[in-house]
Every structure is written in C-alpha cells, then in structure tokens.
Design a protein around this motif. Structure first.
Motif, PDB file in Angstrom:
ATOM      1  N   ASP A 100     -49.131  91.143  -1.052  1.00 20.97           N
ATOM      2  CA  ASP A 100     -50.386  90.417  -0.918  1.00 20.97           C
ATOM      3  C   ASP A 100     -50.342  89.093  -1.677  1.00 20.97           C
ATOM      4  N   GLU A 101     -49.769  89.108  -2.883  1.00 23.68           N
ATOM      5  CA  GLU A 101     -49.651  87.862  -3.659  1.00 23.68           C
ATOM      6  C   GLU A 101     -48.826  86.819  -2.918  1.00 23.68           C
ATOM      7  N   LEU A 102     -47.762  87.262  -2.264  1.00 21.47           N
ATOM      8  CA  LEU A 102     -46.856  86.338  -1.576  1.00 21.47           C
ATOM      9  C   LEU A 102     -47.282  86.071  -0.137  1.00 21.47           C
ATOM     10  N   HIS A 103     -48.358  86.702   0.299  1.00 24.30           N
ATOM     11  CA  HIS A 103     -48.905  86.470   1.648  1.00 24.30           C
ATOM     12  C   HIS A 103     -47.860  86.793   2.716  1.00 24.30           C
ATOM     13  N   VAL A 104     -47.172  87.926   2.533  1.00 23.99           N
ATOM     14  CA  VAL A 104     -46.126  88.366   3.456  1.00 23.99           C
ATOM     15  C   VAL A 104     -46.725  89.355   4.454  1.00 23.99           C
ATOM     16  N   THR A 105     -46.453  89.144   5.734  1.00 19.28           N
ATOM     17  CA  THR A 105     -46.928  90.052   6.766  1.00 19.28           C
ATOM     18  C   THR A 105     -46.349  91.448   6.542  1.00 19.28           C
ATOM     19  N   HIS A 106     -47.208  92.463   6.508  1.00 20.90           N
ATOM     20  CA  HIS A 106     -46.728  93.831   6.349  1.00 20.90           C
ATOM     21  C   HIS A 106     -47.743  94.791   6.949  1.00 20.90           C
ATOM     22  N   ARG A 107     -47.287  95.994   7.253  1.00 20.53           N
ATOM     23  CA  ARG A 107     -48.170  97.005   7.841  1.00 20.53           C
ATOM     24  C   ARG A 107     -47.648  98.392   7.487  1.00 20.53           C
ATOM     25  N   ASP A 108     -48.548  99.343   7.425  1.00 19.20           N
ATOM     26  CA  ASP A 108     -48.156 100.729   7.182  1.00 19.20           C
ATOM     27  C   ASP A 108     -47.675 101.362   8.476  1.00 19.20           C
ATOM     28  N   SER A 109     -46.730 102.279   8.350  1.00 25.15           N
ATOM     29  CA  SER A 109     -46.159 102.933   9.521  1.00 25.15           C
ATOM     30  C   SER A 109     -45.987 104.415   9.234  1.00 25.15           C
ATOM     31  N   HIS A 110     -46.318 105.248  10.218  1.00 26.59           N
ATOM     32  CA  HIS A 110     -46.076 106.683  10.014  1.00 26.59           C
ATOM     33  C   HIS A 110     -44.628 107.024  10.369  1.00 26.59           C
ATOM     34  N   LEU A 111     -44.208 108.210   9.981  1.00 26.55           N
ATOM     35  CA  LEU A 111     -42.849 108.687  10.247  1.00 26.55           C
ATOM     36  C   LEU A 111     -42.906 110.063  10.894  1.00 26.55           C
ATOM     37  N   ALA A 283     -42.223  94.179  12.383  1.00 29.66           N
ATOM     38  CA  ALA A 283     -43.290  93.180  12.419  1.00 29.66           C
ATOM     39  C   ALA A 283     -43.633  92.745  13.841  1.00 29.66           C
ATOM     40  N   ASP A 284     -42.617  92.517  14.685  1.00 28.40           N
ATOM     41  CA  ASP A 284     -42.893  92.007  16.021  1.00 28.40           C
ATOM     42  C   ASP A 284     -42.087  92.659  17.130  1.00 28.40           C
ATOM     43  N   ASN A 285     -41.137  93.504  16.821  1.00 26.27           N
ATOM     44  CA  ASN A 285     -40.287  94.109  17.839  1.00 26.27           C
ATOM     45  C   ASN A 285     -40.013  95.562  17.508  1.00 26.27           C
ATOM     46  N   ILE A 286     -39.608  96.313  18.531  1.00 27.68           N
ATOM     47  CA  ILE A 286     -39.048  97.644  18.300  1.00 27.68           C
ATOM     48  C   ILE A 286     -37.585  97.466  17.909  1.00 27.68           C
ATOM     49  N   LEU A 287     -37.181  98.188  16.874  1.00 24.22           N
ATOM     50  CA  LEU A 287     -35.805  98.137  16.390  1.00 24.22           C
ATOM     51  C   LEU A 287     -35.156  99.490  16.612  1.00 24.22           C
ATOM     52  N   VAL A 288     -33.940  99.479  17.127  1.00 24.52           N
ATOM     53  CA  VAL A 288     -33.171 100.698  17.355  1.00 24.52           C
ATOM     54  C   VAL A 288     -31.989 100.690  16.400  1.00 24.52           C
ATOM     55  N   GLU A 289     -31.880 101.726  15.573  1.00 23.14           N
ATOM     56  CA  GLU A 289     -30.687 101.915  14.739  1.00 23.14           C
ATOM     57  C   GLU A 289     -30.163 103.305  15.011  1.00 23.14           C
ATOM     58  N   CYS A 290     -29.135 103.365  15.822  1.00 25.14           N
ATOM     59  CA  CYS A 290     -28.584 104.655  16.223  1.00 25.14           C
ATOM     60  C   CYS A 290     -27.062 104.569  16.207  1.00 25.14           C
TER      61      CYS A 290
END
Length: 514
Positions: A100-111, A283-290
């Motif tokens: 929040d201090e650095l004004h960085v885009t972030h969001r919570d995500s479930h697993l 943040a803006d895309n789906i990422l696949v790490e497999c």
C-alpha cells in the motif's frame, strides 16, 4: 564513485536491502549487471506472496534438494528456527502495508489443491499430515467437495472429486513492478543505482574496498553480495566460501488476457518432489507453471524448449481444459538457486577473511521474506561497524504510474487534457499511453524492457511487435540519444540492429517465412 555500502545485484534481495538502508543516513550504491533491475530470476517468478497451505506444498517440493533417501517428514521439511521459515512468516504479514505504501497493484487469491483419483487423494493426505504437524497457519485450510469446488472454479477439470482450500494466504503481484517500486522508493530516499555494471573484480585495502565494474569503479567500505545466481563468482572476488550453488529450472507460460474470466484464483494438482503443476491468475493474465524442476549448471539457462512448453501446456489443460496452445502469448523459463551447504535455507554471513563483505544467498521463495531479510542484513552491517543514524527525511511512500486502462472515463479525459501524451495509446494490447511511457523514463527506464517492467507495454498478444519501435523512439527522444543506441535490456541487446537483422532474415527466407 564512492559509497559506504555497495550492493551487488538488482533483484528482490538487493533492492529490499537498499530500501532498508535508505531509512538511515548511509551512502549506498546498488550495481546491476543488466540494463534494468529485475533482469534475472526476480522477473521469472510466480508473483505470489504466500503462506500456509502453499508453503506446505513448498515443503514437498523442497525434498528435491534434500539428500537421497531423506523421508518426507515435517522435521526434515520444516525447521521453525530456519531463516527461511521465520522470514517467510514475518514477511507475509508485513507486505500488505508496504504494498500500500508503494502503491503496487495487488490482490488476494484463493488456493485449491485438487484431486481426481486415488493417487491424488493419497497426495492430499501428505498435505494434511504435514500441515497438522507444522501447526499454526500451515494447518489453516480445509478439505471441500465438488459442489464447493465448482462454485469457486466452475471451469476446472470436471473429474475433480475433492480439494484442499485456503483463503487469504496468497497475495498476487506483478514481480517486475514490485522490484521497480521498491527501488524507486530507495532512490527517492538517497540510493544511487548503476546499471550495465557487471562486477569484474574487487580490490581490498586496509580500510576500504574497490568494486570494479564494466561501468566504472566504486570505492566503498562495505559490500553486500546479493548477486543471485552469480553470487558464487562475486563471493570468490571478496573472500573465501564453503558453499556452492545449484540451479533448477522450470517452464512458465502466459495466456492471452481474454481468457482471464476462466479462472478466479490458483488451482494446482498436488505437488510431488521435483514437479510443479498449477494455473493461476496474476495481475493481468493467467499464468501456467507446469513441469519438472530440471537441474542445470547455469543461472542463465533460460531458453524455452518447444517440447517442454507442450508438455507443460498439456498438464495445464488437465487443470483448465478450455485453454489451448493458441492462447499462449509468451513462454519463459525460471531458474531457481540453492546453496550446497544448507540447500533448504538462506545464507547471510561474512566470510572469515573479510569482515566487510556480506554474502546474502537467498533460496526461493525470496520475495516473501525480503523485508525481514533486509532488516537482518542491515543489522549484520551495523554489528560490523556501519553507523546507522536515522534518516529523518525517509518517506516510505511512492506514487505509481497512472494507468489509463484502469482509469475511469472522467480520469482519462482529465489526464489527456492536462498531459496530451495520456491521450495517445502506444501499446494497444495493454492500453499503455505515451504519457505512461514518459513517466517510466522519468523514473529511470532506459530500455524497452525497462518500460515494459514499469507499464506492461509490450506484454500483450502481439508481444511488442506493433509498439516496441514506437517505444524505442519515445525513449530515445527523451534521453536525447540516437535510436541506434537503444537496447532491449541493456548491453549486448541493441534494438535497431536486431530489427534490421530480423528484416534481412525474413526477406532472404520469404518462402520459409510464408
């Protein structure tokens, strides 16, 4: 140049230490071998700040670096006194305030860790046993059935029968943006940054050291070795060591932004030693790490292999069946670093023959514990004699670049009136304007990747094919330099000559190109 402290390495580790030092009246220079910060492993990460259930999965993955035959017990995989454990637990709780201090885009995500057969269900049992024994946040998850699973993620594999579910344990960020934000705040508070500065040698005198780089030398009192995959080479210049480095690599794929509605959080098959299989929103895309954690002997072994991409995508499709190879807009390989002395933990120490040279050897996940790590590193410097007088002008806040894509109609109109550059879209895929690119240059972008890391320009479907020439022209004009001197990512990556060579190749191979 002269400095009290010289930090070698411009990834998460280096910039976090620089920002922590900027809270004091200390003259700091950070040097980075690349043409931009986050040029190495820091840009090729999941972008997850996580705890709890995901960390239990990391315990299972961690077994790949343990001695052969080591049983998968909580004692072998989770040491509550280890630096990595303590810093990860502290860091997760601290990051929200700093983001929040650095004004960085972030969001919570479930697993969701999902299972579709008996083998998977047995794997989930390992998570349950390890989580219960570790206790605390590591046991803060529950097992759910099909109805709840598909209410959360309606587009995943319909054969899934059960899952482990955790909330409020993942914070999604765009890794390069976070590195840039931390570095910007450090420079606002006095840190100097030297790019295209590969360290070529270190000379030691009685009361100071000289760091020789490809972009000049720095006379300094203390040195912090935060060079990541090249930390062993730098360590040899500054003193002795009883550790080496090992590397593992794995494949990532970024999907077209139009698919974002397919996924709401992070979904993965149960971890197995040496394997990782997940799809996640970022943040803006789906990422696949497999794929597998494949051993390599080079920290820069980042080439993407077609077969590995196709294998990884096949696994990704087994989680999210609606995706296909036509949706992949970029693929990259991440290389992870482990030390050979204590591969399950970090090393932060002075070598016995140089009490002014601090090795900071971080293993993944480094981003989570970066804040307490930085405090610890600074405390070690203080114990070695560095005076830490508080900087009364330290400002923890930094403003972000204004984003047209996320702005309201009224904000767009106002920005375009006040600064006409915000009315000219340069990157159509990501809706990045000239005004945003000019702001990125003002903040230190000197390359095409530097603009991309700060604004996401060039990260869309066309991967910069339509906008990179315009970006190069804008940056060159602002810096008052010939466009021929523009680079993609620093020394050795001249943009204009690469474009000419590509055009020459296509014109000479028109039939093959067609």
């Amino acid at each position: 140049m002269e400095a009290e402290v010289t930090i070698i390495g411009g990834g998460f580790t280096g910039v976090a230490i620089a920002r922590e030092l900027s809270k004091y009246k200390v003259d700091v220079v950070l040097v980075e071998r690349g043409g931009e910060l986050a040029a190495g492993a820091s840009k090729a990460t999941l972008g997850h700040i996580y705890t709890g259930l995901n960390m239990v999965g990391s315990m299972i993955l961690k077994s790949v670096v343990l001695p052969p035959g080591t049983p998968l017990t909580v004692e072998a995989l989770h040491d509550p006194k280890a630096l990595i454990t303590r810093w990860s637990e502290q860091g997760f709780d601290e990051w929200r305030t700093v983001l929040d201090e650095l004004h960085v885009t972030h969001r919570d995500s479930h697993l969701l860790i999902v299972a579709k057969d008996d083998e998977h269900i047995m794997d989930l049992e390992k998570y349950l046993v390890l989580g219960r024994k570790a206790g605390g946040v590591y046991s803060d998850f529950r097992q759910i059935g099909r109805d709840e699973i598909f209410a959360l993620e309606p587009n995943i594999n319909k054969d899934v029968v059960t899952a482990l579910y955790a909330t409020n344990q993942i914070i999604d960020v765009f890794p390069p943006e976070l590195v840039m934000a931390v570095a910007e705040n450090a420079t606002q508070n006095g840190t100097r940054i030297l790019l295209n500065a590969e360290v070529t040698g270190i000379d030691r005198e009685r009361h100071f050291q000289t760091v020789r780089t490809s972009n000049g030398s720095i006379k300094t009192r203390f040195i912090v070795n935060a060079a990541g995959g090249w930390a062993d080479k730098v360590a040899d210049m500054g003193g002795s060591r009883d550790w080496g480095l090992r590397f593992n690599k794995t494949q990532f794929m970024i999907l077209d932004r139009r698919l974002n509605g397919l996924l709401n959080g992070t979904v993965r098959w149960p971890n197995k030693p040496g394997r990782i299989e997940l799809v996640q929103t970022r943040a803006d895309n789906i990422l696949v790490e497999c794929g597998t954690y494949d051993a390599t002997d080079r920290p820069d072994d980042t080439a993407s292999i077609r077969e590995a991409i196709l294998r990884g995508l096949e696994i990704g499709c087994s989680l999210l069946p609606a995706i296909s190879r036509h949706d992949v807009i970029a693929a990259f390989t991440g290389v992870r670093t482990f030390n050979t002395r204590i591969p399950g933990d970090h090393i932060v120490e002075f070598p016995p023959d140089n009490p002014a040279f601090l090795n900071v050897i971080i293993r993944l996940p480094g981003i989570i514990g970066a804040l307490p790590m930085a405090r610890y590193a600074v405390s070690r410097l203080a114990a070695a004699g560095l005076e830490l007088e508080p900087n009364e002008h330290f400002n923890p806040r930094r403003r972000a670049i204004k984003r047209i894509r996320t702005a309201s109609f009224e904000e767009r109109c106002r920005l375009a009136v006040d600064h006409p550059g915000f009315g000219r879209v340069i990157c159509r895929c990501e809706e990045v304007t000239e005004g945003e690119i000019l702001d990125a240059v003002e903040r230190g972008a000197r390359t095409i990747d530097g603009v991309k890391f700060r604004t996401r320009a060039g990260m869309g479907r066309c991967q910069g094919n339509f906008c990179s020439a315009k970006i190069a022209s804008i940056v060159a004009t602002q810096l008052q330099q010939p466009i021929e001197d523009m680079t993609k990512k620093g020394t050795g990556s001249r943009y204009a000559s690469a474009r000419r060579e590509a055009r020459a190749w296509v014109s000479g191979n028109e039939e093959d190109h067609a």
